[in-house]
Scaffold this motif. Structure first.
Motif, PDB file in Angstrom:
ATOM      1  N   ARG A 165       0.847  -1.190   0.000  1.00  0.00           N
ATOM      2  CA  ARG A 165       0.000   0.000   0.000  1.00  0.00           C
ATOM      3  C   ARG A 165       0.884   1.241   0.000  1.00  0.00           C
ATOM      4  N   LYS A 166       0.610   2.123  -0.933  1.00  0.00           N
ATOM      5  CA  LYS A 166       1.394   3.348  -1.063  1.00  0.00           C
ATOM      6  C   LYS A 166       0.476   4.551  -0.968  1.00  0.00           C
ATOM      7  N   ASN A 167       0.848   5.499  -0.123  1.00  0.00           N
ATOM      8  CA  ASN A 167       0.107   6.749  -0.032  1.00  0.00           C
ATOM      9  C   ASN A 167       1.086   7.872   0.272  1.00  0.00           C
ATOM     10  N   THR A 168       0.577   9.032   0.648  1.00  0.00           N
ATOM     11  CA  THR A 168       1.454  10.182   0.868  1.00  0.00           C
ATOM     12  C   THR A 168       2.383   9.993   2.060  1.00  0.00           C
ATOM     13  N   ALA A 169       2.054   9.048   2.931  1.00  0.00           N
ATOM     14  CA  ALA A 169       2.904   8.774   4.097  1.00  0.00           C
ATOM     15  C   ALA A 169       4.035   7.810   3.763  1.00  0.00           C
ATOM     16  N   GLY A 170       4.015   7.241   2.562  1.00  0.00           N
ATOM     17  CA  GLY A 170       5.041   6.281   2.166  1.00  0.00           C
ATOM     18  C   GLY A 170       4.426   4.958   1.749  1.00  0.00           C
ATOM     19  N   SER A 171       5.225   3.918   1.762  1.00  0.00           N
ATOM     20  CA  SER A 171       4.766   2.585   1.369  1.00  0.00           C
ATOM     21  C   SER A 171       4.860   1.629   2.550  1.00  0.00           C
ATOM     22  N   GLU A 172       3.952   0.672   2.582  1.00  0.00           N
ATOM     23  CA  GLU A 172       4.002  -0.355   3.614  1.00  0.00           C
ATOM     24  C   GLU A 172       3.538  -1.681   3.029  1.00  0.00           C
ATOM     25  N   ILE A 173       4.049  -2.756   3.581  1.00  0.00           N
ATOM     26  CA  ILE A 173       3.700  -4.100   3.137  1.00  0.00           C
ATOM     27  C   ILE A 173       2.826  -4.738   4.207  1.00  0.00           C
ATOM     28  N   LEU A 174       1.621  -5.130   3.816  1.00  0.00           N
ATOM     29  CA  LEU A 174       0.658  -5.698   4.755  1.00  0.00           C
ATOM     30  C   LEU A 174       0.358  -7.147   4.383  1.00  0.00           C
ATOM     31  N   GLU A 175       0.424  -8.028   5.352  1.00  0.00           N
ATOM     32  CA  GLU A 175       0.035  -9.411   5.094  1.00  0.00           C
ATOM     33  C   GLU A 175      -1.481  -9.469   4.930  1.00  0.00           C
ATOM     34  N   MET A 176      -1.954 -10.296   4.023  1.00  0.00           N
ATOM     35  CA  MET A 176      -3.391 -10.349   3.779  1.00  0.00           C
ATOM     36  C   MET A 176      -3.855 -11.786   3.595  1.00  0.00           C
ATOM     37  N   ASN A 177      -5.148 -11.973   3.747  1.00  0.00           N
ATOM     38  CA  ASN A 177      -5.769 -13.271   3.529  1.00  0.00           C
ATOM     39  C   ASN A 177      -6.308 -13.360   2.112  1.00  0.00           C
ATOM     40  N   TYR A 178      -6.365 -14.560   1.604  1.00  0.00           N
ATOM     41  CA  TYR A 178      -6.872 -14.800   0.253  1.00  0.00           C
ATOM     42  C   TYR A 178      -8.292 -14.256   0.099  1.00  0.00           C
ATOM     43  N   GLU A 179      -9.096 -14.385   1.153  1.00  0.00           N
ATOM     44  CA  GLU A 179     -10.497 -13.985   1.087  1.00  0.00           C
ATOM     45  C   GLU A 179     -10.680 -12.468   1.007  1.00  0.00           C
ATOM     46  N   GLU A 180      -9.633 -11.703   1.330  1.00  0.00           N
ATOM     47  CA  GLU A 180      -9.746 -10.247   1.304  1.00  0.00           C
ATOM     48  C   GLU A 180      -9.854  -9.704  -0.115  1.00  0.00           C
ATOM     49  N   ILE A 181      -9.285 -10.418  -1.075  1.00  0.00           N
ATOM     50  CA  ILE A 181      -9.314  -9.967  -2.464  1.00  0.00           C
ATOM     51  C   ILE A 181     -10.548 -10.546  -3.132  1.00  0.00           C
ATOM     52  N   GLN A 182     -11.476  -9.696  -3.507  1.00  0.00           N
ATOM     53  CA  GLN A 182     -12.722 -10.174  -4.095  1.00  0.00           C
ATOM     54  C   GLN A 182     -12.858  -9.753  -5.556  1.00  0.00           C
ATOM     55  N   ASN A 183     -12.909  -8.472  -5.819  1.00  0.00           N
ATOM     56  CA  ASN A 183     -12.968  -8.007  -7.201  1.00  0.00           C
ATOM     57  C   ASN A 183     -12.557  -6.538  -7.252  1.00  0.00           C
ATOM     58  N   ASP A 184     -12.506  -5.987  -8.449  1.00  0.00           N
ATOM     59  CA  ASP A 184     -12.075  -4.598  -8.610  1.00  0.00           C
ATOM     60  C   ASP A 184     -12.980  -3.641  -7.851  1.00  0.00           C
ATOM     61  N   TYR A 185     -14.273  -3.935  -7.821  1.00  0.00           N
ATOM     62  CA  TYR A 185     -15.230  -3.064  -7.141  1.00  0.00           C
ATOM     63  C   TYR A 185     -14.865  -2.920  -5.664  1.00  0.00           C
ATOM     64  N   HIS A 186     -14.564  -4.026  -5.010  1.00  0.00           N
ATOM     65  CA  HIS A 186     -14.169  -3.980  -3.605  1.00  0.00           C
ATOM     66  C   HIS A 186     -12.822  -3.272  -3.430  1.00  0.00           C
ATOM     67  N   SER A 187     -11.946  -3.430  -4.397  1.00  0.00           N
ATOM     68  CA  SER A 187     -10.642  -2.770  -4.318  1.00  0.00           C
ATOM     69  C   SER A 187     -10.789  -1.256  -4.353  1.00  0.00           C
ATOM     70  N   TYR A 188     -11.737  -0.758  -5.149  1.00  0.00           N
ATOM     71  CA  TYR A 188     -11.976   0.686  -5.197  1.00  0.00           C
ATOM     72  C   TYR A 188     -12.403   1.211  -3.828  1.00  0.00           C
ATOM     73  N   TRP A 189     -13.256   0.471  -3.145  1.00  0.00           N
ATOM     74  CA  TRP A 189     -13.705   0.887  -1.809  1.00  0.00           C
ATOM     75  C   TRP A 189     -12.528   0.896  -0.832  1.00  0.00           C
TER      76      TRP A 189
END
Length: 206
Positions: free
Chosen positions: A84-108
């Motif tokens: 994840r990159k924003n104005t504060a810099g970049s960070e690496i976050l561990e995530m679960n497979y179920e967190e990634i659903q589709n582009d629509y959810h990614s926009y939110w």
């Protein structure tokens, strides 16, 4: 790939390697997702020749092509991370497979982070509105921007941006450099409320 398979010179000792594959799928090569995925699976993942393989991608389709569908095997052999990159810099976050659903959810996911670049947040808001109302609900948004609730001065930048950036309008696209995040977020929420989808907004924004 050939360098990964072999050695730099004949005297180099055999050793396991760490391989980094950086975004092998572009917007122009999306039709080759399956072929590229099979190549990487066969050459890099279904072998013990390599110590580790790091695979970076922004393509949701490619992500699903590369992740193991078997939950137990995926847990044992693969680890998933989000950069994840924003104005504060970049960070690496561990995530679960179920967190990634589709582009629509990614926009939110993007619009909930007020440290993201303004242009990215505004564009994701537009994509959400366009997808949900134009393609899912088959509704014309022209009327909602004329409602009294949307006429506040602080909402005008939002209304102009959404209307001018819409694919359905033949107007020039402009780049938004900065904006008031609170005003855009309030106006964005109001679009759903005025159309009777406030519960959907609350569910997605939490």
């Amino acid at each position: 790939m050939e360098l990964c398979r072999g050695k730099k010179d004949a005297t180099e000792a055999g050793k396991k390697k760490i391989v980094v594959i950086d975004d092998p799928i572009s917007s122009l090569s999306h039709i080759y997702v399956f072929n590229v995925g099979r190549l990487i699976h066969n050459e890099f993942l279904r072998t013990e020749k390599y110590e580790q393989v790091f695979l970076l991608t922004h393509s949701l389709y490619f992500f699903y092509e590369m992740t193991d569908t078997n939950k137990d095997r995926r847990k044992e052999q693969q680890k998933l991370f989000r950069i994840r990159k924003n104005t504060a810099g970049s960070e690496i976050l561990e995530m679960n497979y179920e967190e990634i659903q589709n582009d629509y959810h990614s926009y939110w996911f993007v619009i909930k982070d007020d440290k993201q670049p303004p242009a990215l947040i505004a564009n994701c808001m537009r994509n959400i509105i366009e997808y949900f109302f134009n393609f899912v609900e088959k509704k014309d948004l022209n009327n909602v921007f004329q409602k009294p609730a949307m006429q506040e001065n602080r909402f005008q930048a939002f209304c102009r941006y959404i209307n001018r950036e819409s694919h359905s309008l033949g107007q020039n696209i402009f780049d938004i450099k900065e904006f008031n995040y609170a005003d855009f977020k309030d106006a964005f929420a109001l679009v759903f409320k005025e159309n009777g989808y406030e519960e959907h907004y609350k569910r997605m924004i939490k």
